[in-house]
Design a protein around this motif. Structure first.
Motif, PDB file in Angstrom:
ATOM      1  N   ALA A 272     -37.008  22.732 -27.579  1.00 61.94           N
ATOM      2  CA  ALA A 272     -36.051  21.908 -28.328  1.00 61.94           C
ATOM      3  C   ALA A 272     -36.686  20.570 -28.727  1.00 61.94           C
TER       4      ALA A 272
ATOM      5  N   GLU B  14     -34.852  18.930 -31.813  1.00 70.82           N
ATOM      6  CA  GLU B  14     -33.452  19.070 -31.397  1.00 70.82           C
ATOM      7  C   GLU B  14     -33.233  18.336 -30.066  1.00 70.82           C
TER       8      GLU B  14
ATOM      9  N   ARG C 178     -31.047  16.183 -28.907  1.00 69.68           N
ATOM     10  CA  ARG C 178     -29.727  16.012 -28.300  1.00 69.68           C
ATOM     11  C   ARG C 178     -29.330  17.192 -27.410  1.00 69.68           C
ATOM     12  N   MET C 179     -29.847  18.385 -27.723  1.00 71.33           N
ATOM     13  CA  MET C 179     -29.489  19.546 -26.910  1.00 71.33           C
ATOM     14  C   MET C 179     -30.138  19.510 -25.538  1.00 71.33           C
TER      15      MET C 179
ATOM     16  N   SER D 187     -32.034  11.923 -26.145  1.00 66.29           N
ATOM     17  CA  SER D 187     -31.840  13.213 -25.471  1.00 66.29           C
ATOM     18  C   SER D 187     -30.668  13.215 -24.497  1.00 66.29           C
TER      19      SER D 187
ATOM     20  N   ILE E  94     -34.082  28.677 -30.066  1.00 64.73           N
ATOM     21  CA  ILE E  94     -33.425  27.383 -30.284  1.00 64.73           C
ATOM     22  C   ILE E  94     -32.147  27.554 -31.092  1.00 64.73           C
TER      23      ILE E  94
ATOM     24  N   GLY F  44     -29.331  24.937 -30.640  1.00 64.75           N
ATOM     25  CA  GLY F  44     -30.111  23.773 -31.032  1.00 64.75           C
ATOM     26  C   GLY F  44     -29.785  23.294 -32.427  1.00 64.75           C
ATOM     27  N   SER F  45     -29.566  24.230 -33.348  1.00 60.08           N
ATOM     28  CA  SER F  45     -29.307  23.846 -34.736  1.00 60.08           C
ATOM     29  C   SER F  45     -27.918  23.274 -34.941  1.00 60.08           C
TER      30      SER F  45
ATOM     31  N   GLY G  53     -26.496  21.087 -32.940  1.00 64.50           N
ATOM     32  CA  GLY G  53     -26.446  19.683 -32.550  1.00 64.50           C
ATOM     33  C   GLY G  53     -25.339  19.404 -31.566  1.00 64.50           C
TER      34      GLY G  53
END
Length: 499
Positions: free
Chosen positions: A113, A118, A120-121, A253, A484, A489-490, A492
């Motif tokens: 990630a 990505e 924030r995940m 993060s 992901i 992941g995408s 958000g």
């Protein structure tokens, strides 16, 4: 943004007019005519040691807490040393192995990630890991509560089992500290925020040394004091790392506690269990050796000698352990960023570094095989047995130059399930089975048991080497992108924070 912010560039930037090695359009490494292979290695080594150096010291500092306790207890008597040694390797070994293994799922998820941007995940992944690990820790209190009958069932002497059982009851708080600690470690490692872990661990170890001396030696509280100090310092370590995470230092993060921590737990549990099985089958092989050692003649001598050797190996293993962390981060970051050739080259560089370091340690052990046992015990028979085991210890250290690194590659790429099957066959069918035959049937004792383990490690290393060499890294990049996307992941993180 720079290294002090927890970010490491793919390559150190240079602007001296010379040709520079840069990532190729397809994600690989292209060397301009004026740059040699050695410069490629040097640049990758910089990235590896930026992560591995502090990770190694962090591992040493954290491992040293239990090692310091065991060393001080060893001077109380052989029974106390055997009890703490077998509790540490068997009962706590179960908890440590499961918690570390399940937490290692974050090396794959957070690492990929982070590489894919990505960020924030990553905080969501860590919270999911906490939910799963704390629930698992509650289940794992069962062997802690029934440690004495379990150890007697496994053939340990009544005296060792009884004392180890009491110590296990006192060490239950440590188990829940593991459940919080390991996800935080993997979360920070994936972002290359390793320096802060190193400093926190160093400070906690210094305090642990002082408290252990005070309680065990000065105040004479024995095993009770040992348990108090070990539990306290592990929770202090957790508090320090958690404070760093929630303080705003990881604002990209960590966006606060979220209800998403309770979403998609089934899939997360699957990867966590695969990671745990992979690591535990490897970690527990030495626990099995300790148990079988208790069935030999003179069990206290055998268990003490094996415990000392495992202690030494544990210290030295902190080097490849740090390299495992580095290669897991590098492989997962590069695959997540779509750079397959960089991931493959990183594997080569880490193996080169590890071989040199582990060979040096093996030589030192062999040259000091008659001297280093004095550090751990004053019993002459135990020291002699440790000296006889030194060649086997050296062999294991040499094998640790490649095998753990390949396991780290597997974690970074997400191959945990495949490696779990490999570990089961190599360690237990090809390792423990012939080892038990050599140790008991042919009367070779600890030497025979350990020889069987070495056979298993050799076979496992060969298999993992073949798998790594035949890996299609372009396909692994596609797998990382798919993982992901599937795991959110995408998508958000939206306004669902609760803190």
């Amino acid at each position: 943004m720079g290294p002090e912010d927890g970010w490491v560039p793919l390559l150190p930037e240079k602007d001296d007019g010379a040709a520079v090695i840069t990532p190729a359009g397809g994600g690989g490494w292209t060397a301009a005519p004026l740059r040699s292979f050695c410069e490629d290695v040097w640049r990758e080594a910089y990235l590896i040691w930026y992560i591995a150096g502090p990770a190694i010291l962090t591992s040493i500092f954290q491992y040293s807490m239990s090692s310091v306790t065991q060393t001080l207890v060893g001077h109380l008597g052989t029974l106390e040393l055997a009890a703490v040694g077998i509790q540490n390797l068997v009962i706590s070994g179960i908890g440590f192995g499961v918690m570390l293994g399940m937490g290692s799922a974050l090396e794959t998820l957070c690492g990929q990630a982070f590489g894919a941007g990505e960020h924030r995940m990553m905080g969501i992944y860590m919270q999911r890991s906490w939910v799963i690990l704390l629930s698992t820790a509650a289940v794992l209190t069962v062997p802690y509560l029934f440690a004495s009958p379990i150890l007697r069932l496994l053939g340990q002497s009544a005296e060792i089992a009884e004392l180890a059982g009491k110590f296990s009851l006192w060490m239950i708080p440590e188990l829940f500290a593991f459940a919080i600690n390991f996800p935080i470690m993997k979360f920070l490692q994936a972002q290359s925020r390793v320096m802060v872990m190193m400093w926190i661990s160093a400070a906690v170890l210094a305090l642990h040394l002082l408290l252990s001396w005070l309680f065990i030696v000065k105040l004479g509280t024995g095993l009770v004091g040992a348990a108090i100090t070990l539990n306290f310092t592990w929770w202090l370590l957790v508090a320090g790392q958690l404070s760093y995470v929630v303080s705003g230092c990881c604002k990209d993060s960590w966006t606060g506690f979220s209800w998403l921590a309770f979403a998609d737990l089934t899939n997360f549990l699957g990867l966590s269990l695969a990671s745990a099985v992979m690591l535990c089958l490897e970690y527990w092989i030495y626990m099995v050796v300790i148990i079988l050692a208790g069935l030999l003649k003179n069990p206290e001598i055998a268990v003490d000698a094996a415990s000392i050797c495992m202690n030494v190996e544990g210290w030295i293993f902190m080097i490849p352990f740090g390299l495992i962390a580095a290669i897991s981060v590098r492989v997962s970051n590069e695959l997540g960023a779509g750079r397959p050739k960089a991931a493959r080259f990183s594997v080569l560089v880490v193996i080169m570094i590890s071989v040199v370091l582990q060979s040096t340690f093996a030589l030192l052990i062999f040259l000091t095989r008659k001297d280093f046992p004095i550090i751990f015990t004053g019993d002459k028979l135990v020291r002699e047995e440790v000296t006889r085991l030194a060649p086997f210890l050296c062999s294991t250290v040499l094998l640790a130059s490649v095998q753990p690194v390949l396991s780290g590659v597997a974690v970074g790429a997400g191959w945990q399930t495949t490696v779990a099957y490999i570990n089961l066959g190599c360690y237990y069918l090809l390792g423990i089975a012939p080892g038990a035959l050599l140790g008991f049937k042919f009367g070779l004792g600890l030497e025979g048991l350990w020889g069987g383990v070495i056979i298993g490690v050799v076979v496992q290393t060969i298999i993992l080497s073949v798998i790594t060499l035949r890996t299609d890294w372009d396909k692994e990049v596609l797998s990382a992108k798919e993982r992901i996307a599937v795991w959110g992941g995408s998508a958000g993180v939206h306004s669902d924070g609760i803190s």
